[in-house]
Design an enzyme around this catalytic site. Structure first.
Site, PDB file in Angstrom:
ATOM      1  N   THR A 158     -86.551  18.985 -62.230  1.00 40.96           N
ATOM      2  CA  THR A 158     -85.581  18.175 -61.499  1.00 40.96           C
ATOM      3  C   THR A 158     -84.340  19.008 -61.213  1.00 40.96           C
ATOM      4  O   THR A 158     -83.990  19.902 -61.989  1.00 40.96           O
ATOM      5  CB  THR A 158     -85.179  16.919 -62.284  1.00 40.96           C
ATOM      6  OG1 THR A 158     -84.244  16.154 -61.518  1.00 40.96           O
ATOM      7  CG2 THR A 158     -84.536  17.253 -63.621  1.00 40.96           C
ATOM      8  N   ALA A 159     -83.680  18.699 -60.110  1.00 41.16           N
ATOM      9  CA  ALA A 159     -82.389  19.314 -59.829  1.00 41.16           C
ATOM     10  C   ALA A 159     -81.269  18.295 -59.958  1.00 41.16           C
ATOM     11  O   ALA A 159     -80.170  18.508 -59.455  1.00 41.16           O
ATOM     12  CB  ALA A 159     -82.375  19.952 -58.444  1.00 41.16           C
ATOM     13  N   SER A 160     -81.585  17.165 -60.594  1.00 37.12           N
ATOM     14  CA  SER A 160     -80.572  16.153 -60.864  1.00 37.12           C
ATOM     15  C   SER A 160     -79.878  15.728 -59.566  1.00 37.12           C
ATOM     16  O   SER A 160     -80.524  15.273 -58.637  1.00 37.12           O
ATOM     17  CB  SER A 160     -79.579  16.691 -61.908  1.00 37.12           C
ATOM     18  OG  SER A 160     -78.734  15.689 -62.367  1.00 37.12           O
ATOM     19  N   HIS A 161     -78.565  15.908 -59.481  1.00 37.24           N
ATOM     20  CA  HIS A 161     -77.791  15.413 -58.350  1.00 37.24           C
ATOM     21  C   HIS A 161     -77.687  16.414 -57.204  1.00 37.24           C
ATOM     22  O   HIS A 161     -77.046  16.126 -56.188  1.00 37.24           O
ATOM     23  CB  HIS A 161     -76.372  15.075 -58.823  1.00 37.24           C
ATOM     24  CG  HIS A 161     -75.656  16.274 -59.377  1.00 37.24           C
ATOM     25  ND1 HIS A 161     -75.882  16.732 -60.650  1.00 37.24           N
ATOM     26  CD2 HIS A 161     -74.764  17.117 -58.824  1.00 37.24           C
ATOM     27  CE1 HIS A 161     -75.135  17.814 -60.859  1.00 37.24           C
ATOM     28  NE2 HIS A 161     -74.449  18.069 -59.774  1.00 37.24           N
TER      29      HIS A 161
END
Length: 205
Positions: free
Chosen positions: A95-98
């Site tokens: 994931t790259a989050s935000h």
């Protein structure tokens, strides 16, 4: 190879120059080399790039002798839960989050979901991945698709007594991320009238 997507607490980089399938494979091999785990949980967010990166990561882990439990599309908290509840040796969330759509990344934990950051091994994993010289395991690991969502829902419900919850009308905005499927499962156990906004996971943002 210089790998520039390692940060202080996780991995985040622009696609494909900072993070790609080769880098993901190297990270899997390096994680296996550093931690020497037997079993690791992996999962991914809704980004269109996450499936291929997760496959490369899992292949690297397997070639390092690790058995991979692939829980598929999930929230990061589901990786943390699966790692400690199933007593595996580690977990990795792709994931790259935000970050924007042209980024991806990873969050790494070890047993009991202890985070791996720069001062607890992330720098060493980076160095191993860059060097690319890995020992040969006795045997390769295998990838097993599996779901722990029912156990995760039970865990969430353990924080309250559903019988004490008063009927409520609630708006949920899942942001087209991975929360939608969990909301669907929770809804069955709680006296809620649910209005769902941006509910379906959608990697096109």
């Amino acid at each position: 190879m210089e790998i520039t997507c390692f940060k202080a607490y996780d991995i985040r980089g622009r696609l494909p120059d900072q993070l790609n399938e080769e880098v993901a494979w190297r990270i899997g091999r390096a994680y296996a080399e550093f931690l020497k785990p037997k079993t690791v949980v992996v999962g991914r967010d809704v980004r269109l790039s996450s499936e291929a990166l997760t496959k490369a990561l899992a292949d690297g882990l397997c070639e390092g002798g690790v058995d991979v439990l692939d829980i598929g599309l999930c929230g990061t908290e589901e990786i943390y839960h699966a790692t400690f509840s199933q007593q595996t040796d580690g977990g990795i969330m792709v994931t790259a989050s935000h970050n924007p759509i042209d980024y991806n990344g990873m969050k790494l934990v070890r047993e009991q979901s202890k985070p791996i950051s720069g001062d607890t091994g992330l720098d060493k994993i980076k160095a191993l991945a860059e060097k690319g010289e890995f020992s040969s395991p006795v045997q390769k690991g295998k990838i097993t698709p599996v779901s722990f969502k029912d156990a995760y829902i039970d865990h969430l419900l353990s924080y309250l007594d559903p019988s004490t919850v008063k009927p409520l009308k609630v708006v949920f905005n899942a942001g087209n991320g991975c929360a939608g499927p969990i909301i669907d499962l929770l809804e069955k156990h709680l006296p809620l009238e649910v209005i769902k906004v941006c509910h379906q996971p959608d990697g096109t943002f």
